[in-house]
Write a protein that holds these residues in place. Structure first.
Motif, PDB file in Angstrom:
ATOM      1  N   PRO B   7       8.812  -7.435   5.538  1.00  0.00           N
ATOM      2  CA  PRO B   7      10.226  -8.092   5.212  1.00  0.00           C
ATOM      3  C   PRO B   7      10.637  -8.121   3.814  1.00  0.00           C
ATOM      4  N   VAL B   8      12.043  -7.801   3.603  1.00  0.00           N
ATOM      5  CA  VAL B   8      12.665  -7.506   2.618  1.00  0.00           C
ATOM      6  C   VAL B   8      13.930  -8.305   2.349  1.00  0.00           C
ATOM      7  N   ARG B   9      14.065  -8.797   1.097  1.00  0.00           N
ATOM      8  CA  ARG B   9      15.158  -9.823   0.862  1.00  0.00           C
ATOM      9  C   ARG B   9      16.428  -8.731   0.479  1.00  0.00           C
ATOM     10  N   LEU B  10      17.668  -9.154   1.067  1.00  0.00           N
ATOM     11  CA  LEU B  10      18.865  -8.156   1.003  1.00  0.00           C
ATOM     12  C   LEU B  10      19.309  -8.473  -0.464  1.00  0.00           C
ATOM     13  N   ASP B  20      19.819   2.728  -2.857  1.00  0.00           N
ATOM     14  CA  ASP B  20      19.509   2.126  -4.285  1.00  0.00           C
ATOM     15  C   ASP B  20      18.597   0.739  -3.990  1.00  0.00           C
ATOM     16  N   LEU B  21      18.821   0.291  -3.000  1.00  0.00           N
ATOM     17  CA  LEU B  21      17.974  -0.886  -2.477  1.00  0.00           C
ATOM     18  C   LEU B  21      16.289  -0.264  -2.550  1.00  0.00           C
ATOM     19  N   GLY B  27      11.227   0.014  -5.514  1.00  0.00           N
ATOM     20  CA  GLY B  27      10.265   1.088  -5.902  1.00  0.00           C
ATOM     21  C   GLY B  27      10.043   2.223  -4.826  1.00  0.00           C
ATOM     22  N   LEU B  28      10.542   2.147  -3.951  1.00  0.00           N
ATOM     23  CA  LEU B  28      10.290   3.329  -2.891  1.00  0.00           C
ATOM     24  C   LEU B  28      11.018   4.567  -3.073  1.00  0.00           C
ATOM     25  N   LEU B  58      25.952   0.554   3.064  1.00  0.00           N
ATOM     26  CA  LEU B  58      25.667  -0.697   2.102  1.00  0.00           C
ATOM     27  C   LEU B  58      24.662  -1.455   2.776  1.00  0.00           C
ATOM     28  N   ALA B  59      23.566  -1.615   1.834  1.00  0.00           N
ATOM     29  CA  ALA B  59      22.306  -2.484   2.392  1.00  0.00           C
ATOM     30  C   ALA B  59      22.813  -3.802   3.164  1.00  0.00           C
TER      31      ALA B  59
END
Lengths: 328, 164
Positions: B7-10, B20-21, B27-28, B58-59
């Motif tokens: 899980p990743v925070r937007l 860019d996210l 860091g990927l 757009l993320a």
């Protein structure tokens, strides 16, 4: 990129309420708009994400097909009813962009994509009446090999870039619209404006008006339809010329025909002069050539795009030959 | 959003692209920024199995979606089958376009499996085969400036289980 507010619409009412905000734009897959915002060609204060609105493709009571505006281009091209009953539409979509972009781009966004004229994109270095009204047009005396020859004006010669719209124009598609004041429908061929002296006004949409869907009417002759695209490389390039056509032949005579051109017009170009010339004529190259020439008679070529006139004529002939091969 | 199973925070700023996210926030850096305008395919990732261009995404639009990048393809620390095939068939030279090529190839394979036609499919209502001509057309959104395309096509054909 300028800062903007982002809102995701859950339904049409939600979308048009946000959409009437000043300087708000609707956001589909972003494949064109995000790029335009990075280049500062578009600088909306707010984006209303409409990708979670209706994306279904379903039959209508009158035997047509209705496609939700949020349907991804790839989904439309893959749909069995589109492939069987409207092959020109499937072929047009598959001829456009790349697989990744077709997976992102929505039908509504495809209808409203902006021209790829390099001068339109070059905010700092070029004059463009479409981007900055009254500024002038650097394409008219510039590198205009890719530009339009039909529907142009002394203000703008930018080509409409969509493949999908060319097929929709040929297939009598209707566009469904929603606004805070209510809903309406338009033929696709009435959606886009030729530039005239206001190239910055690209469609007849009112501020805040939202494309909610596209409807294909029942059109038996569309089962024999196709789309041919001529471009500088075999894949992933915009059209120099493209043709969408459907034709019905009986006893060697053209009973009915639908014809639209891409890559040559400032709008998706329904070729009504060619259609009128062709109806009732004997199938064959002489009639096909006369019809194509009737449409291109109004062409205004510039320094570098004159080849498009004859290329369009030959592509129309080629497509009509292909569709009527068994009848000749 | 879930990225490679986590899980990743937007991002709070809606201007942040999915690319860019991935690269700057998470860091990927396996996913590459090439043209940043949708022309090269280097930033291709899989979202719920479908290949898309993360540079034009757009993320914030991808909340609740599952993203798979090149870093998520290894199985038990070993390269996945498409990665292995790219090594075996010299499907790259400098390697910059490779993560995008591989993610794109995986997305393409599922499109072929479900019978999606392409621009070069002669019969729109017939079956689809992973021929070299089909793969070339379907991979046209991924450019390789080293010119490793022949190796790329061979690798994808091998990984998709098709003949030469």
């Amino acid at each position: 990129m300028r800062r903007f507010d982002y809102a995701r619409a859950e339904d049409v009412a939600d979308a048009v309420r946000y959409g009437t905000r000043r300087d708000a734009l609707y956001l589909g897959g972003g494949t064109n708009l995000v790029d335009l915002m990075r280049e500062t060609v578009a600088q909306p204060a707010a984006l209303v994400d409409v990708t979670r609105l209706a994306s279904t493709i379903e039959g209508t009571e009158t035997g047509g097909l209705r496609i939700g505006a949020a349907a991804r281009n790839s989904l439309v091209a893959e749909h069995p009813a589109v492939r069987q009953r409207y092959p020109a539409l499937a072929r047009a979509i598959l001829a456009g962009a790349s697989a990744q972009i077709r997976n992102m781009a929505t039908v509504g966004g495809n209808l409203l994509q902006r021209t790829r004229c390099a001068y339109f994109y070059d905010v700092e270095g070029s004059r463009c009446n479409r981007r900055s009204p009254g500024q002038g047009c650097d394409a008219i005396e510039g590198l205009n090999r890719g530009h339009a020859v039909l529907g142009t004006s002394s203000s703008c010669i930018a080509t409409h870039p969509s493949d999908m719209c060319v097929a929709l124009a040929a297939l009598d598609a209707v566009v469904h619209l929603a606004h805070e004041d209510g809903e309406r429908s338009l033929p696709l061929t009435a959606l886009h404006r030729v530039p005239g002296d206001r190239p910055d006004i690209e469609t007849v949409l009112r501020p805040g008006e939202l494309v909610t869907g596209v409807e294909l009417p029942r059109l038996p002759l569309a089962a024999r339809s196709t789309y041919r695209k001529v471009r500088d490389r075999a894949s992933y390039a915009f059209a120099l010329v493209s043709v969408a056509a459907a034709v019905e032949v009986e006893a060697g005579i053209v009973q009915d025909v639908r014809l639209a051109l891409g890559g040559v017009g400032t709008t998706p170009w329904r070729a009504r002069h060619a259609e009128e010339t062709l109806r009732g004529q004997a199938v064959g190259e002489p009639a096909f050539r006369r019809a194509a020439q009737a449409e291109l008679a109004a062409a205004v070529p510039r320094a570098h795009n004159g080849f498009k006139v004859e290329l369009a004529v030959r592509t129309v002939i080629g497509v009509l030959n292909e569709l009527t091969r068994e009848e000749a | 959003m879930v990225v490679n199973g986590r899980p990743v925070r937007l991002p709070e700023d809606p201007r942040v692209s999915l690319l860019d996210l991935l690269r700057e926030h998470l860091g990927l850096t396996g996913t590459k920024k090439g043209c940043a305008q949708g022309a090269c395919g280097a930033c291709t990732v899989l979202v719920d199995g479908a290949r898309i261009l993360s540079c034009l995404a757009l993320a914030v639009q991808y909340s609740g979606r599952s993203v798979l990048t090149i870093e998520g393809l290894a199985e038990d620390g070993q390269m996945g089958p498409v990665q292995r095939a790219f090594v075996d068939h010299d499907g790259f030279q400098c390697g910059y376009c490779t993560p995008g090529q591989i993610c794109s190839a995986i997305g393409m394979a599922t499109e072929i499996e479900r019978g999606a036609p392409s621009h070069v499919t002669a019969d729109l209502t017939g079956t689809v085969e992973a021929s070299a001509a089909e793969i070339r057309e379907r991979m046209s959104g991924n450019l390789c400036r080293c010119g490793a395309h022949n190796g790329i096509i061979a690798a994808i054909q091998a990984a998709c289980g098709a003949g030469p």
